[in-house]
Design a protein around this motif. Structure first.
Motif, PDB file in Angstrom:
ATOM      1  N   ASP A  80       0.859  -1.180   0.000  1.00  0.00           N
ATOM      2  CA  ASP A  80       0.000   0.000   0.000  1.00  0.00           C
ATOM      3  C   ASP A  80       0.894   1.228   0.000  1.00  0.00           C
ATOM      4  O   ASP A  80       1.975   1.228   0.607  1.00  0.00           O
ATOM      5  CB  ASP A  80      -0.914   0.023   1.237  1.00  0.00           C
ATOM      6  N   GLU A  81       0.422   2.274  -0.649  1.00  0.00           N
ATOM      7  CA  GLU A  81       1.209   3.505  -0.696  1.00  0.00           C
ATOM      8  C   GLU A  81       1.282   4.169   0.667  1.00  0.00           C
ATOM      9  O   GLU A  81       2.284   4.814   1.000  1.00  0.00           O
ATOM     10  CB  GLU A  81       0.607   4.462  -1.727  1.00  0.00           C
ATOM     11  N   ALA A  82       0.234   4.016   1.468  1.00  0.00           N
ATOM     12  CA  ALA A  82       0.229   4.625   2.797  1.00  0.00           C
ATOM     13  C   ALA A  82       0.973   3.734   3.787  1.00  0.00           C
ATOM     14  O   ALA A  82       0.738   2.521   3.828  1.00  0.00           O
ATOM     15  CB  ALA A  82      -1.207   4.829   3.268  1.00  0.00           C
ATOM     16  N   PRO A  83       1.890   4.291   4.575  1.00  0.00           N
ATOM     17  CA  PRO A  83       2.640   3.480   5.538  1.00  0.00           C
ATOM     18  C   PRO A  83       1.731   2.855   6.584  1.00  0.00           C
ATOM     19  O   PRO A  83       0.704   3.426   6.979  1.00  0.00           O
ATOM     20  CB  PRO A  83       3.599   4.483   6.184  1.00  0.00           C
ATOM     21  N   ARG A  84       2.096   1.683   7.028  1.00  0.00           N
ATOM     22  CA  ARG A  84       1.376   0.999   8.088  1.00  0.00           C
ATOM     23  C   ARG A  84       1.858   1.521   9.441  1.00  0.00           C
ATOM     24  O   ARG A  84       2.726   2.390   9.515  1.00  0.00           O
ATOM     25  CB  ARG A  84       1.586  -0.511   7.975  1.00  0.00           C
ATOM     26  N   ALA A  85       1.289   0.954  10.515  1.00  0.00           N
ATOM     27  CA  ALA A  85       1.633   1.423  11.854  1.00  0.00           C
ATOM     28  C   ALA A  85       3.117   1.257  12.163  1.00  0.00           C
ATOM     29  O   ALA A  85       3.709   2.076  12.883  1.00  0.00           O
ATOM     30  CB  ALA A  85       0.788   0.674  12.893  1.00  0.00           C
ATOM     31  N   ASP A  86       3.726   0.197  11.605  1.00  0.00           N
ATOM     32  CA  ASP A  86       5.143  -0.034  11.859  1.00  0.00           C
ATOM     33  C   ASP A  86       6.053   0.714  10.887  1.00  0.00           C
ATOM     34  O   ASP A  86       7.268   0.557  10.915  1.00  0.00           O
ATOM     35  CB  ASP A  86       5.457  -1.534  11.818  1.00  0.00           C
ATOM     36  N   GLY A  87       5.482   1.541  10.013  1.00  0.00           N
ATOM     37  CA  GLY A  87       6.257   2.321   9.056  1.00  0.00           C
ATOM     38  C   GLY A  87       6.520   1.608   7.745  1.00  0.00           C
ATOM     39  O   GLY A  87       7.063   2.206   6.803  1.00  0.00           O
ATOM     40  N   SER A  88       6.159   0.334   7.659  1.00  0.00           N
ATOM     41  CA  SER A  88       6.393  -0.406   6.417  1.00  0.00           C
ATOM     42  C   SER A  88       5.264  -0.142   5.421  1.00  0.00           C
ATOM     43  O   SER A  88       4.188   0.353   5.778  1.00  0.00           O
ATOM     44  CB  SER A  88       6.490  -1.899   6.708  1.00  0.00           C
ATOM     45  N   LEU A  89       5.521  -0.493   4.187  1.00  0.00           N
ATOM     46  CA  LEU A  89       4.521  -0.348   3.130  1.00  0.00           C
ATOM     47  C   LEU A  89       3.925  -1.682   2.720  1.00  0.00           C
ATOM     48  O   LEU A  89       3.039  -1.724   1.861  1.00  0.00           O
ATOM     49  CB  LEU A  89       5.153   0.318   1.896  1.00  0.00           C
ATOM     50  N   GLY A  90       4.396  -2.763   3.318  1.00  0.00           N
ATOM     51  CA  GLY A  90       3.865  -4.071   2.972  1.00  0.00           C
ATOM     52  C   GLY A  90       4.933  -5.142   3.072  1.00  0.00           C
ATOM     53  O   GLY A  90       5.992  -4.955   3.696  1.00  0.00           O
ATOM     54  N   THR A  91       4.658  -6.264   2.455  1.00  0.00           N
ATOM     55  CA  THR A  91       5.572  -7.401   2.485  1.00  0.00           C
ATOM     56  C   THR A  91       5.656  -8.027   1.096  1.00  0.00           C
ATOM     57  O   THR A  91       4.805  -7.805   0.230  1.00  0.00           O
ATOM     58  CB  THR A  91       5.095  -8.474   3.475  1.00  0.00           C
ATOM     59  N   VAL A  92       6.695  -8.822   0.932  1.00  0.00           N
ATOM     60  CA  VAL A  92       6.860  -9.570  -0.320  1.00  0.00           C
ATOM     61  C   VAL A  92       7.497 -10.917  -0.017  1.00  0.00           C
ATOM     62  O   VAL A  92       8.354 -11.022   0.871  1.00  0.00           O
ATOM     63  CB  VAL A  92       7.713  -8.787  -1.344  1.00  0.00           C
ATOM     64  N   GLU A  93       7.048 -11.928  -0.713  1.00  0.00           N
ATOM     65  CA  GLU A  93       7.679 -13.248  -0.669  1.00  0.00           C
ATOM     66  C   GLU A  93       7.895 -13.696  -2.109  1.00  0.00           C
ATOM     67  O   GLU A  93       6.958 -13.719  -2.911  1.00  0.00           O
ATOM     68  CB  GLU A  93       6.814 -14.272   0.066  1.00  0.00           C
TER      69      GLU A  93
END
Length: 408
Positions: A282-295
């Motif tokens: 997501d373009e908006a940062p999450r609570a932990d400051g990340s933008l998401g995950t990838v595997e």
């Protein structure tokens, strides 16, 4: 008593309708030396092991010599054909033996064509592959209109092999015919080409089209066999060997996962045919400051790396049989003007931290991504029999480019 005059020897450069000049004889014997040399070098190089730096260097040198001799044959054969086309064709010594004469002419046409087609196909195979054994000359390794393409290169390699078999068969028939003329007929066929003997006026000189047509048919059959034997392009199935377990809200529409290594001082690039990515972004940062995950899961055995694919996926390097899948799991973070995937890479039973910087362009639900990182093969105990970089470099450049669509 009648004294027989020995046949005259022709010392002129040009042919007549009964004898060969020294130019065509020179072409003939030059090619007669080059062909077995090229075949021997190719067979020895193919069967040679390459499990150490020194062995790989020897194997590469023999292949380089094989290719160089092959290209030499190509140009010598072209010159011979052009010369022969400008000269009279010496007549057969026994024109009354129509079947034998036609077969000899067919064999000659097959040899003429094979001397051009076989080295040209080998040269094209070299030009389209990420090879490790260069042609030993200063004019470059590529050919016009032939891209670096693993599937095309594999097809050309197969055609080179099939047409080589046609050439060898024609060569053996040519040798058998020479032996027959020398030991059975006891005529001057061999001496005409060896010493330039002129047997005197002959009839029936000229070129006949029926044997040429037969040679064309045989070449067409060889082409069909070669295309039938050629490996089909590798395509990854929907699930394939590579599989991911993480949830994904993006679907990869197209992409390339590639590596570049240094082998014998030259860059060799290859690609993985089977890999999958699970992306949550997501373009908006999450609570932990990340933008998401990838595997990302990669089937290591799907690597095509020019002429050394088997070596790269073998036990010394990727060890694909023992470790069929590599996995990269990361958190997506903003990294200044760009982004970074911060996580771990599990490869060949070794897990290491890895940061992969990348660029990202978003446009109405579509994302275009490009990134890269450099690994050290020694980190994963790869190529331990190659302890220095004289044959195989330590650095492995990994690059990924993809286009993904956000799932509705």
């Amino acid at each position: 008593m009648t004294v027989q005059t020995p046949p005259a020897r022709r010392t002129a450069a040009t042919n007549t309708t009964s004898a060969y000049g020294w130019v065509e004889r020179g072409f003939h014997w030059a090619i007669a030396l080059l062909i077995p040399t090229a075949i021997a070098l190719g067979v020895i190089a193919h069967d040679m092991a390459f499990d150490t730096d020194a062995a790989l260097a020897r194997k590469a040198m023999l292949f380089s010599l094989h290719k160089t001799v092959g290209v030499t044959i190509f140009f010598v054969a072209l010159a011979r054909i052009l010369w022969a086309a400008s000269q009279p064709r010496p007549a057969a010594l026994h024109p009354e033996r129509r079947a034998e004469t036609a077969l000899a002419s067919l064999v000659h046409w097959l040899l003429y064509g094979s001397l051009v087609l076989v080295p040209l196909l080998g040269w094209a195979h070299h030009a389209t592959s990420e090879g490790f054994a260069p042609i030993l000359w200063p004019f470059g390794q590529s050919l016009p209109f032939l891209p670096k393409d693993a599937d095309l290169s594999a097809t050309l390699a197969t055609l080179h092999m099939v047409f080589e078999r046609v050439m060898v068969a024609a060569l053996l028939l040519h040798i058998v015919g020479t032996i027959k003329h020398s030991w059975v007929d006891r005529d001057s066929t061999f001496q005409r080409m060896w010493r330039g003997v002129d047997p005197g006026p002959l009839t029936g000189a000229g070129r006949h089209l029926a044997p040429l047509a037969g040679a064309v048919v045989i070449w067409a059959m060889a082409l069909g066999v070669g295309l039938w034997l050629s490996p089909h392009p590798a395509t990854a199935s929907a699930t394939g060997v590579a599989s991911v377990s993480a949830p994904s809200d993006w679907t990869v529409e197209e992409g390339t996962l590639a590596i570049t290594v240094q082998q014998l001082g030259s860059a060799v690039t290859g690609t993985f045919a089977d890999w999958q990515a699970a992306i949550a972004f997501d373009e908006a940062p999450r609570a932990d400051g990340s933008l998401g995950t990838v595997e990302v899961a990669v089937a290591t055995g799907s690597l095509t790396l020019g002429s050394v694919s088997d070596q790269a996926t073998g036990a010394d390097f990727l060890a694909s049989e023992a470790f069929p899948q590599a996995v990269f799991e990361a958190v997506l973070l903003p990294g200044g003007e760009n982004y970074v995937a911060e996580g771990t890479l599990s490869l060949r039973g070794v897990e290491v931290p890895l940061s992969l910087p990348f660029t990202l362009t978003l446009d109405e639900g579509r994302a275009t991504m490009s990134g890269g990182v450099t690994l050290d093969r020694r980190t994963f105990a790869m190529g331990e029999t190659y302890p220095d970089e004289s044959s195989v470099g330590f650095a492995v450049e990994v690059s990924v480019d993809l286009v993904a669509r956000r799932d509705e």
